[in-house]
Write a protein that holds these residues in place. Sequence first.
Motif, PDB file in Angstrom:
ATOM      1  N   ALA A   1     -17.161  -9.543 -26.678  1.00 19.58           N
ATOM      2  CA  ALA A   1     -17.494 -10.019 -27.447  1.00 19.58           C
ATOM      3  C   ALA A   1     -18.943 -10.800 -27.051  1.00 19.58           C
ATOM      4  O   ALA A   1     -19.792 -10.800 -27.909  1.00 19.58           O
ATOM      5  N   ALA A   2     -19.843 -11.750 -26.117  1.00 20.80           N
ATOM      6  CA  ALA A   2     -20.786 -11.472 -25.075  1.00 20.80           C
ATOM      7  C   ALA A   2     -21.834 -11.282 -25.144  1.00 20.80           C
ATOM      8  O   ALA A   2     -22.815 -11.932 -24.429  1.00 20.80           O
TER       9      ALA A   2
ATOM     10  N   THR B   1      -7.540 -14.354 -33.057  1.00 14.59           N
ATOM     11  CA  THR B   1      -9.003 -15.140 -34.122  1.00 14.59           C
ATOM     12  C   THR B   1      -8.735 -13.757 -34.573  1.00 14.59           C
ATOM     13  O   THR B   1      -9.004 -12.179 -33.670  1.00 14.59           O
ATOM     14  N   GLU B   2     -10.091 -13.257 -35.191  1.00 17.25           N
ATOM     15  CA  GLU B   2     -11.374 -12.521 -35.748  1.00 17.25           C
ATOM     16  C   GLU B   2     -12.118 -11.898 -34.524  1.00 17.25           C
ATOM     17  O   GLU B   2     -11.955 -10.854 -34.792  1.00 17.25           O
ATOM     18  N   TYR B   3     -12.379 -12.542 -33.449  1.00 19.71           N
ATOM     19  CA  TYR B   3     -12.588 -12.174 -32.103  1.00 19.71           C
ATOM     20  C   TYR B   3     -11.582 -12.582 -30.928  1.00 19.71           C
ATOM     21  O   TYR B   3     -12.627 -11.416 -30.287  1.00 19.71           O
ATOM     22  N   GLN B   4     -11.071 -12.953 -30.956  1.00 15.34           N
ATOM     23  CA  GLN B   4     -10.575 -12.842 -29.637  1.00 15.34           C
ATOM     24  C   GLN B   4      -8.812 -13.671 -28.743  1.00 15.34           C
ATOM     25  O   GLN B   4      -8.239 -14.127 -30.413  1.00 15.34           O
TER      26      GLN B   4
ATOM     27  N   ASP C   1     -17.205 -18.460 -33.474  1.00 18.78           N
ATOM     28  CA  ASP C   1     -15.885 -17.965 -34.063  1.00 18.78           C
ATOM     29  C   ASP C   1     -15.405 -19.190 -34.804  1.00 18.78           C
ATOM     30  O   ASP C   1     -15.058 -20.480 -33.793  1.00 18.78           O
ATOM     31  N   GLY C   2     -15.154 -19.499 -35.843  1.00 15.99           N
ATOM     32  CA  GLY C   2     -15.040 -20.460 -36.636  1.00 15.99           C
ATOM     33  C   GLY C   2     -13.362 -21.458 -36.194  1.00 15.99           C
ATOM     34  O   GLY C   2     -13.386 -22.538 -35.321  1.00 15.99           O
ATOM     35  N   SER C   3     -12.538 -20.333 -35.181  1.00 14.67           N
ATOM     36  CA  SER C   3     -11.160 -20.741 -34.763  1.00 14.67           C
ATOM     37  C   SER C   3     -11.173 -21.627 -33.937  1.00 14.67           C
ATOM     38  O   SER C   3     -10.970 -22.746 -33.219  1.00 14.67           O
ATOM     39  N   VAL C   4     -12.613 -21.034 -33.280  1.00 15.66           N
ATOM     40  CA  VAL C   4     -12.547 -21.819 -32.162  1.00 15.66           C
ATOM     41  C   VAL C   4     -12.981 -23.535 -32.101  1.00 15.66           C
ATOM     42  O   VAL C   4     -12.591 -24.402 -31.363  1.00 15.66           O
ATOM     43  N   ILE C   5     -14.442 -24.021 -32.954  1.00 14.40           N
ATOM     44  CA  ILE C   5     -13.910 -25.574 -33.387  1.00 14.40           C
ATOM     45  C   ILE C   5     -13.647 -26.201 -34.097  1.00 14.40           C
ATOM     46  O   ILE C   5     -13.024 -27.121 -33.410  1.00 14.40           O
ATOM     47  N   GLU C   6     -12.400 -25.340 -35.182  1.00 16.34           N
ATOM     48  CA  GLU C   6     -11.266 -25.660 -35.405  1.00 16.34           C
ATOM     49  C   GLU C   6      -9.900 -26.409 -34.624  1.00 16.34           C
ATOM     50  O   GLU C   6      -9.703 -27.261 -34.212  1.00 16.34           O
ATOM     51  N   GLU C   7     -10.246 -25.309 -33.836  1.00 14.74           N
ATOM     52  CA  GLU C   7      -8.480 -25.569 -32.880  1.00 14.74           C
ATOM     53  C   GLU C   7      -9.219 -26.494 -31.814  1.00 14.74           C
ATOM     54  O   GLU C   7      -8.622 -27.420 -31.752  1.00 14.74           O
TER      55      GLU C   7
ATOM     56  N   VAL D   1      -8.032 -21.361 -23.355  1.00 14.57           N
ATOM     57  CA  VAL D   1      -8.141 -19.763 -22.858  1.00 14.57           C
ATOM     58  C   VAL D   1      -8.584 -19.069 -23.556  1.00 14.57           C
ATOM     59  O   VAL D   1      -8.009 -19.089 -25.053  1.00 14.57           O
ATOM     60  N   LEU D   2      -9.905 -18.182 -23.894  1.00 19.87           N
ATOM     61  CA  LEU D   2     -10.151 -17.228 -24.274  1.00 19.87           C
ATOM     62  C   LEU D   2      -9.864 -16.220 -23.991  1.00 19.87           C
ATOM     63  O   LEU D   2     -10.416 -15.502 -22.725  1.00 19.87           O
ATOM     64  N   ASP D   3      -9.302 -14.801 -24.544  1.00 23.87           N
ATOM     65  CA  ASP D   3      -8.667 -13.553 -23.859  1.00 23.87           C
ATOM     66  C   ASP D   3      -8.090 -13.527 -22.200  1.00 23.87           C
ATOM     67  O   ASP D   3      -8.323 -12.837 -21.460  1.00 23.87           O
ATOM     68  N   GLY D   4      -7.275 -14.744 -22.469  1.00 25.79           N
ATOM     69  CA  GLY D   4      -6.787 -14.704 -21.250  1.00 25.79           C
ATOM     70  C   GLY D   4      -8.030 -15.679 -20.007  1.00 25.79           C
ATOM     71  O   GLY D   4      -7.097 -16.034 -18.827  1.00 25.79           O
ATOM     72  N   ILE D   5      -8.791 -16.062 -19.832  1.00 30.36           N
ATOM     73  CA  ILE D   5     -10.090 -16.639 -19.424  1.00 30.36           C
ATOM     74  C   ILE D   5     -10.239 -18.406 -19.265  1.00 30.36           C
ATOM     75  O   ILE D   5     -10.654 -18.447 -20.901  1.00 30.36           O
TER      76      ILE D   5
END
Lengths: 275, 275
Positions: free
Chosen positions: A162-163, A28-31, A108-114, A46-50
Amino acid sequence: MDMWLKEGQISDAAMTYKIKETLVRKQTEYQDLAILDTYAFGRMLVLDGIVQTTIKDEFVYHEMISHIPLFTHPNPKKVLVVGGGDGGAIREILKHPSIEKAVLCEIDGSVIEECKKYLPEISSELNNPRCEIFVGDGIKYVHEHKNEFDVIIVDSTDPFGAAEGLFGGSFYKEIYECLTEDGIFIAQTETPFYLPEVVKKVFNDAKAVFPVTKLFMAGIPTYPGGYWSFTVGSKKYDPETVDLSNKIDFETKYYTKKLHKACFTLPKYIENLIK
Amino acid sequence: MDMWLKEGQISDAAMTYKIKETLVRKQTEYQDLAILDTYAFGRMLVLDGIVQTTIKDEFVYHEMISHIPLFTHPNPKKVLVVGGGDGGAIREILKHPSIEKAVLCEIDGSVIEECKKYLPEISSELNNPRCEIFVGDGIKYVHEHKNEFDVIIVDSTDPFGAAEGLFGGSFYKEIYECLTEDGIFIAQTETPFYLPEVVKKVFNDAKAVFPVTKLFMAGIPTYPGGYWSFTVGSKKYDPETVDLSNKIDFETKYYTKKLHKACFTLPKYIENLIK
């Protein structure tokens, strides 16, 4: 094919999960975002492997990050969630009938969407009319809203990348301003076993801003160490001593009124860390 | 060489540890014994591929399995440890000045021998004159000693294979007989998250034998799920409500008098499991 996720959060030790299927994987734009179907925990984000949340153990995190502040406040009407794009906190928040509006501010809108697509059990209330979704920077949002929220929940990824800006004194001062005069703030604040210095710093940063600052623990199998900390900063009410006798009851899998009090009693090494 | 231990306790999910050095690996009469030096947890004892104890987090398990029953009993003089060949429980028990004799009954003499050699921080009190070591079958030992111990600690491996007979009703009846009239029994009783049926069965088996039966939790990073259960069976004293005000203080890293009470307040899903 024998496919495993090896989580990269802690160096020299790692949780691994056998994968049934990769449901989505994208940059995504962020991760790096993935939703995996695993044998042991069902679907997981799983975001950035976490590992962020899983179908099987998400209830612990989402109940504790929501019900502790919402049952501490006598009449919470407006809640802000910073991060939390999976929707789990929103789902728990909206179980409280006093809530008029729950704002989700996820960068990150993609997180919501997915998550809407692949984790419907967790994201189920994101379309609730009492939920307002804002895709954008939480720091900016908090800065632009003063004296508005009864409870602010920082449901973020880890304090690296990011956070990073969501942990620490300058953001907590902005949160203080964004809260109403008797407002309460809560954040997930990592593992005291693997990252004691992070827990200590974050707690002290919150303590410098809020009159009442408390740390509690919860057992979350998919988070490193399995025993996770949350920090509460409050302008007025003490979450550990608040009277819960008149609070409504609804079904939970982790939270109980008795545990609401007991979870603040810390093991010695954690007590020492925040002394 | 990049060498990792992958633990085989839970199917489809596994903890992995980067290994610095294999200090000992041998097939004993009972099990595959290894002591590994790891980057994240220091030296660890591994039996049949399962991590038993590590230098970095052993304090949680050994303090909680010892001090909860020993501070519940008003004047414990004689204690029996079934299993526990690493010596960690013995080390904690002997911190209580009332203890006249602590018997260690470990079936596998090699565990004692190798832990004395490679885990001296844990096995340090095995040569204490108040400690009596008996290499042999715990079930037989308990059967042959009646009305003798104030506290019995079952510090065993998991309820599969060698240690299976140490979990369940028939052994708990023998333990009841082996205890003095106000004696207390405690056992490590696995993870309620991954093995709910084991926790439930063991608790109910203990409850059928002891007038007071309670379960508590502790955060142990190297045990699956990170949040581990212990079951206490007591003939007379309730560990959750006992008066601790007159108990002596000594240095601990996990146990506190306040936590002694709070650890019995369970998350809802664990409460439901043993209802």
